[in-house]
Structures are given as C-alpha cells and as structure tokens.
Design a protein around this motif. Structure first.
Motif, PDB file in Angstrom:
ATOM      1  N   MET A 239      23.280  77.495  63.396  1.00  0.00           N
ATOM      2  CA  MET A 239      23.268  78.434  62.174  1.00  0.00           C
ATOM      3  C   MET A 239      22.867  79.812  62.126  1.00  0.00           C
ATOM      4  N   LEU A 240      23.553  80.417  61.590  1.00  0.00           N
ATOM      5  CA  LEU A 240      23.484  82.025  61.539  1.00  0.00           C
ATOM      6  C   LEU A 240      22.347  82.395  60.348  1.00  0.00           C
ATOM      7  N   ILE A 241      21.469  83.212  60.621  1.00  0.00           N
ATOM      8  CA  ILE A 241      20.530  83.624  59.670  1.00  0.00           C
ATOM      9  C   ILE A 241      20.834  85.098  59.396  1.00  0.00           C
ATOM     10  N   LEU A 242      21.253  85.593  58.430  1.00  0.00           N
ATOM     11  CA  LEU A 242      21.365  87.153  57.883  1.00  0.00           C
ATOM     12  C   LEU A 242      20.278  87.484  57.059  1.00  0.00           C
ATOM     13  N   SER A 243      19.450  88.321  57.425  1.00  0.00           N
ATOM     14  CA  SER A 243      18.556  89.041  56.477  1.00  0.00           C
ATOM     15  C   SER A 243      19.196  89.933  55.600  1.00  0.00           C
ATOM     16  N   ASN A 244      18.355  90.392  54.505  1.00  0.00           N
ATOM     17  CA  ASN A 244      18.924  91.481  53.711  1.00  0.00           C
ATOM     18  C   ASN A 244      19.350  92.759  54.430  1.00  0.00           C
ATOM     19  N   ASN A 245      18.423  93.138  55.367  1.00  0.00           N
ATOM     20  CA  ASN A 245      18.900  94.253  56.042  1.00  0.00           C
ATOM     21  C   ASN A 245      20.035  94.169  57.134  1.00  0.00           C
ATOM     22  N   ASP A 246      20.254  92.873  57.629  1.00  0.00           N
ATOM     23  CA  ASP A 246      21.335  92.435  58.411  1.00  0.00           C
ATOM     24  C   ASP A 246      22.612  92.914  57.508  1.00  0.00           C
ATOM     25  N   VAL A 247      22.605  92.189  56.413  1.00  0.00           N
ATOM     26  CA  VAL A 247      23.630  92.207  55.487  1.00  0.00           C
ATOM     27  C   VAL A 247      24.071  93.764  54.996  1.00  0.00           C
ATOM     28  N   ALA A 248      22.993  94.259  54.590  1.00  0.00           N
ATOM     29  CA  ALA A 248      23.274  95.948  54.089  1.00  0.00           C
ATOM     30  C   ALA A 248      23.730  96.725  55.405  1.00  0.00           C
ATOM     31  N   SER A 249      23.154  96.418  56.643  1.00  0.00           N
ATOM     32  CA  SER A 249      23.740  97.197  57.821  1.00  0.00           C
ATOM     33  C   SER A 249      25.031  96.738  58.079  1.00  0.00           C
ATOM     34  N   LEU A 250      25.328  95.641  57.827  1.00  0.00           N
ATOM     35  CA  LEU A 250      26.894  95.099  58.211  1.00  0.00           C
ATOM     36  C   LEU A 250      27.747  95.658  57.374  1.00  0.00           C
ATOM     37  N   LEU A 251      27.458  95.705  56.289  1.00  0.00           N
ATOM     38  CA  LEU A 251      28.407  96.172  54.913  1.00  0.00           C
ATOM     39  C   LEU A 251      28.659  97.532  55.212  1.00  0.00           C
ATOM     40  N   SER A 252      27.416  98.505  55.535  1.00  0.00           N
ATOM     41  CA  SER A 252      27.434  99.856  55.583  1.00  0.00           C
ATOM     42  C   SER A 252      28.434 100.221  56.690  1.00  0.00           C
ATOM     43  N   SER A 253      28.589  99.360  57.937  1.00  0.00           N
ATOM     44  CA  SER A 253      29.259  99.613  59.013  1.00  0.00           C
ATOM     45  C   SER A 253      30.624  99.304  58.889  1.00  0.00           C
ATOM     46  N   LEU A 254      31.107  98.801  58.039  1.00  0.00           N
ATOM     47  CA  LEU A 254      32.629  98.366  57.786  1.00  0.00           C
ATOM     48  C   LEU A 254      33.551  99.674  57.567  1.00  0.00           C
TER      49      LEU A 254
ATOM     50  N   ASN B  43      32.369  92.143  66.734  1.00  0.00           N
ATOM     51  CA  ASN B  43      33.053  93.539  66.572  1.00  0.00           C
ATOM     52  C   ASN B  43      32.592  94.626  65.615  1.00  0.00           C
ATOM     53  N   CYS B  44      31.131  94.255  64.976  1.00  0.00           N
ATOM     54  CA  CYS B  44      30.670  95.563  64.468  1.00  0.00           C
ATOM     55  C   CYS B  44      29.092  95.384  65.090  1.00  0.00           C
ATOM     56  N   GLY B  45      28.866  95.179  66.178  1.00  0.00           N
ATOM     57  CA  GLY B  45      27.542  95.080  66.699  1.00  0.00           C
ATOM     58  C   GLY B  45      26.834  93.599  66.522  1.00  0.00           C
ATOM     59  N   THR B  46      25.683  93.729  66.724  1.00  0.00           N
ATOM     60  CA  THR B  46      24.715  92.476  66.835  1.00  0.00           C
ATOM     61  C   THR B  46      24.105  92.509  65.377  1.00  0.00           C
ATOM     62  N   TYR B  47      24.104  91.423  64.849  1.00  0.00           N
ATOM     63  CA  TYR B  47      23.412  91.169  63.284  1.00  0.00           C
ATOM     64  C   TYR B  47      22.893  89.796  63.182  1.00  0.00           C
ATOM     65  N   GLY B  48      21.842  89.650  63.031  1.00  0.00           N
ATOM     66  CA  GLY B  48      21.219  87.908  62.532  1.00  0.00           C
ATOM     67  C   GLY B  48      20.815  87.409  63.836  1.00  0.00           C
ATOM     68  N   VAL B  49      20.428  86.317  63.490  1.00  0.00           N
ATOM     69  CA  VAL B  49      20.083  85.175  64.662  1.00  0.00           C
ATOM     70  C   VAL B  49      20.751  83.999  64.531  1.00  0.00           C
ATOM     71  N   GLU B  50      21.108  83.350  65.587  1.00  0.00           N
ATOM     72  CA  GLU B  50      21.709  82.050  65.441  1.00  0.00           C
ATOM     73  C   GLU B  50      20.480  81.084  65.859  1.00  0.00           C
ATOM     74  N   VAL B  51      20.176  79.901  65.172  1.00  0.00           N
ATOM     75  CA  VAL B  51      19.165  78.928  65.510  1.00  0.00           C
ATOM     76  C   VAL B  51      19.596  77.749  65.314  1.00  0.00           C
ATOM     77  N   PRO B  52      19.243  76.577  65.972  1.00  0.00           N
ATOM     78  CA  PRO B  52      19.658  75.509  65.882  1.00  0.00           C
ATOM     79  C   PRO B  52      18.971  74.738  64.585  1.00  0.00           C
ATOM     80  N   PHE B  53      19.898  73.905  64.091  1.00  0.00           N
ATOM     81  CA  PHE B  53      19.112  73.627  62.744  1.00  0.00           C
ATOM     82  C   PHE B  53      20.017  71.754  62.545  1.00  0.00           C
TER      83      PHE B  53
END
Length: 382
Positions: A1-16, A372-382
């Motif tokens: 399961m991938l977890i993306l915080s608001n900072n992750d999402v904001a940084s990812l969107l700004s990098s597109l 393709n846009c760097g490393t964002y978020g964290v994958e955790v088992p669920f």
C-alpha cells in the motif's frame, strides 16, 4: 500500500511537466464521460453544534478499481481556509487497499484541471489533436487576460495550469489578475506562484507572467472594467453571493468579445458564484458546460437558478438553454469533430465527482511507482 502525504502530493503535482499534465487531463476527461462508473450521490453531514464543519463522503466504483473519499470543511463564516481536508482511499478490484492519498491538494488540482478542458478546446486547439486544430482554423480566441476570483488551492492551480499551457505552446504569458476579499492573501498567492514559475517553468520560456491583485468588496467600475477585459474568468470561491452578473458583461466594452467563465468553487444549492440570469440571457447567449449534469442539477446554485428562471411563465424559452457535459465534448474533439459551441460565450460549472478523484489519483500512483518523477511517499504492508 502506498501512502502519500499532502506534501508528497503537492511536490509531485508541482514537478509534473506539460505532457504529463495533458495525459492526466485526457484520462480525467474520459472518466467524466464514462457512464459505466458508479457514483452514488455525494453524502453531506453537518457536525453537531457548536462545531461549524461539514463532512463529505464520496464512494466511486469503476471496472478495475474503486475509491472512497472523505473530507471535512470548515463552513463557519469567519473561516479563512475553505480547502477540504481528508483522505482518498484507492482499492483494487479484489478489495485490497492499494493507496492512501491526502485529499487536500489533489482536490484543488483535479477541479482546476477539469476546468482546463474547455480552455484547451477554446484557446489551445493544437494541444487537443492535429485534426481538431485544423477544424478550429489553426487557432482559437486569444487568451491574453485571465481573471481569477479566490486565493485558495483551486485559484493557485488555475494560475499554474494556465502558465504551463502557455509556456508549452510557446505563447506569451497571460496577464493574470487575482481578485480576493483579502488583498494580503491575493498577494501571497502571487508570490507563491511566481516562486514556482521561476523554479519549474522559466527555463522553458523567455516570457515572464504579469500578475495583478485586486480587493473584492463590491462590483466597482474598476472591477467591471477588469471583467470586460478578461478573456477567461475563473471563479474559485465558495461564495453565496454572486461575484458579478450579466450586467457587467453587457456593457459596450464587454460585448466586443466573447469569454470563457468557469465556476468551480461553489458546490451546494445555496452557493452562487455568478447570477443565474447570465446563463439564460438572450444577448450573451452562453453555452453551458458541466462536469456532471446529474450532480449539477441538484448541487449547483447557478444551474438550479437558471432552470428556476426558465420554469417561470414569463421566463426565457427552456428550449434555448442547452447543457453539455465536458467529458462528452472532449471525446467529440478527440474524434475529430469540431466543438463550435466552445468558441462563443462559455460557462463551465463543476461540483466535483468521485470519478475525477479516482482517475487522477490512479495516474499519480502510477507515476510514483514508475519512478519517473523522483521518490514520493512510502510503501507499507497492509
């Protein structure tokens, strides 16, 4: 399961970059036209007093996945932050939880992105497809001045997306005017967008955008002039009082051009960003486009108000008021059919749908996992 915080999402969107954004827009537009997606009506719950908050719940089921979004908004009159806060959960077809995304940034982004679909069809036909550009006679109307009401995430992304499209299309940067009740917040937004522009866009173009700020108190002669000069107007406020009406668009100077107007900040029947009479005005002759007709006819104060005017015996002829869904228009354009209605006065209304969240979130998760846009978020088992 991938977890993306608001900072992750904001940084990812700004990098597109622009091609990535156009790919997401295409997926989003097609999702809005997909009538196989199941979207139960959005449920709204007001918290017990004395709390002044509303929680929205939006489940969505598609053929290969599903999503569940829950967000809360501070609805008190004195609230300075009306952005929704909450989470978006993505599920695989077998019910396993695939990803959890903070919903704040993605909600503002996907709503603003959908409002760019008519912008592409009208102002940037070359970015739709080659054949459509020929049908549009090589170019659409000019986009030189954009007026943005609001200073929140929707307004921020409306400004950013406009600048991305102009830079990619090798056009001049438009004059962008931010109108807000708080002049300080308008200026803060301009500073934030300019910092982003210098970091992400400036190296691709020699053009420097022109920003102005204006304080919204009432429709003054100066604001009426700005409205008449605007080629595109983006309303990004949860306003219960219309920001302007048909009167401002019927001045001699305003009638010299047609314009695109979007209202994406209001989402309940008691909210109206524009006067409904504008949509049925026989002089202005607006073409009305919505993200979802079923949603807008029960949640959009502007659309509900227009139909109420049409229902009066002395009102305009209901046959003259047509509503198109934006996803259908996009598919029409991609099939090399010209959307003539997009070139006149156009009003776009969005109340938001779960299909928009699901489509955009899946694309972002795919981009993260492709790396393709760097490393964002964290994958955790669920």
């Amino acid at each position: 399961m991938l977890i993306l915080s608001n900072n992750d999402v904001a940084s990812l969107l700004s990098s597109l970059n622009c091609p990535q954004i156009l790919d997401i827009l295409d997926v989003l537009a097609r999702a809005l036209a997909d009538d196989t997606v199941l979207q139960p009506p959005r449920q709204s719950f007001k918290h017990p007093q004395p709390a002044s908050a509303t929680t929205l719940v939006m489940p969505t089921l598609a053929s290969s996945s599903s999503s569940f979004k829950i967000v809360s908004l501070d609805t008190s009159p004195e609230s300075k932050n009306t952005s929704p806060k909450g989470s978006l959960l993505l599920f695989s077809l077998d019910g396993s939880l695939d990803a959890v995304l903070n919903a704040t940034e993605i909600t503002g982004f996907r709503t603003a992105l959908a409002s760019m679909i008519p912008v592409l069809l009208r102002f940037f036909p070359s970015l739709v497809c080659g054949k459509y550009e020929q049908l549009a006679d090589g170019k659409g109307p000019s986009l030189k001045t954009a007026l943005i009401f609001g200073a929140g995430l929707q307004a921020e992304w409306a400004a950013k997306l406009l600048l991305i499209l102009c830079a990619h299309n090798k056009l001049y940067s438009p004059r962008i005017i931010i109108v807000n009740r708080s002049l300080d917040r308008a200026r803060e937004l301009i500073k934030k967008v300019l910092v982003w522009y210098e970091e992400k866009i400036l190296h691709t173009t020699d053009s420097i955008p022109t920003f102005e700020s204006y304080q919204l108190n009432r429709c003054t002669p100066q604001l009426m002039l700005l409205i008449s000069e605007a080629d595109a107007i983006f309303c990004c406020t949860p306003s219960r009082d219309p920001l302007f009406s048909a009167v401002e668009l019927r001045s001699a100077s305003a009638l010299t051009k047609t314009r695109y107007i979007s209202a994406i900040g209001s989402y309940t029947p008691d909210m109206k960003e524009i006067q409904p009479d504008m949509l049925v005005d026989k002089v202005l002759k607006f073409s009305t486009i919505v993200d979802t007709f079923e949603g807008c006819k029960v949640e959009s104060g502007e659309i509900i108000g227009a139909y109420e005017l049409l229902s009066r015996s002395d009102g305009p002829d209901v046959s003259e008021f047509g509503v198109s869904e934006v996803g259908v228009l996009w598919n029409k354009a991609k099939e090399n059919r010209f959307c003539r209605e997009i070139m006149e006065n156009v009003f776009y209304k969005s109340v938001g749908t779960g299909a928009m969240d699901l489509a955009v979130a899946k694309e972002l998760v795919k981009i993260v996992r492709d790396g393709n846009c760097g490393t964002y978020g964290v994958e955790v088992p669920f």
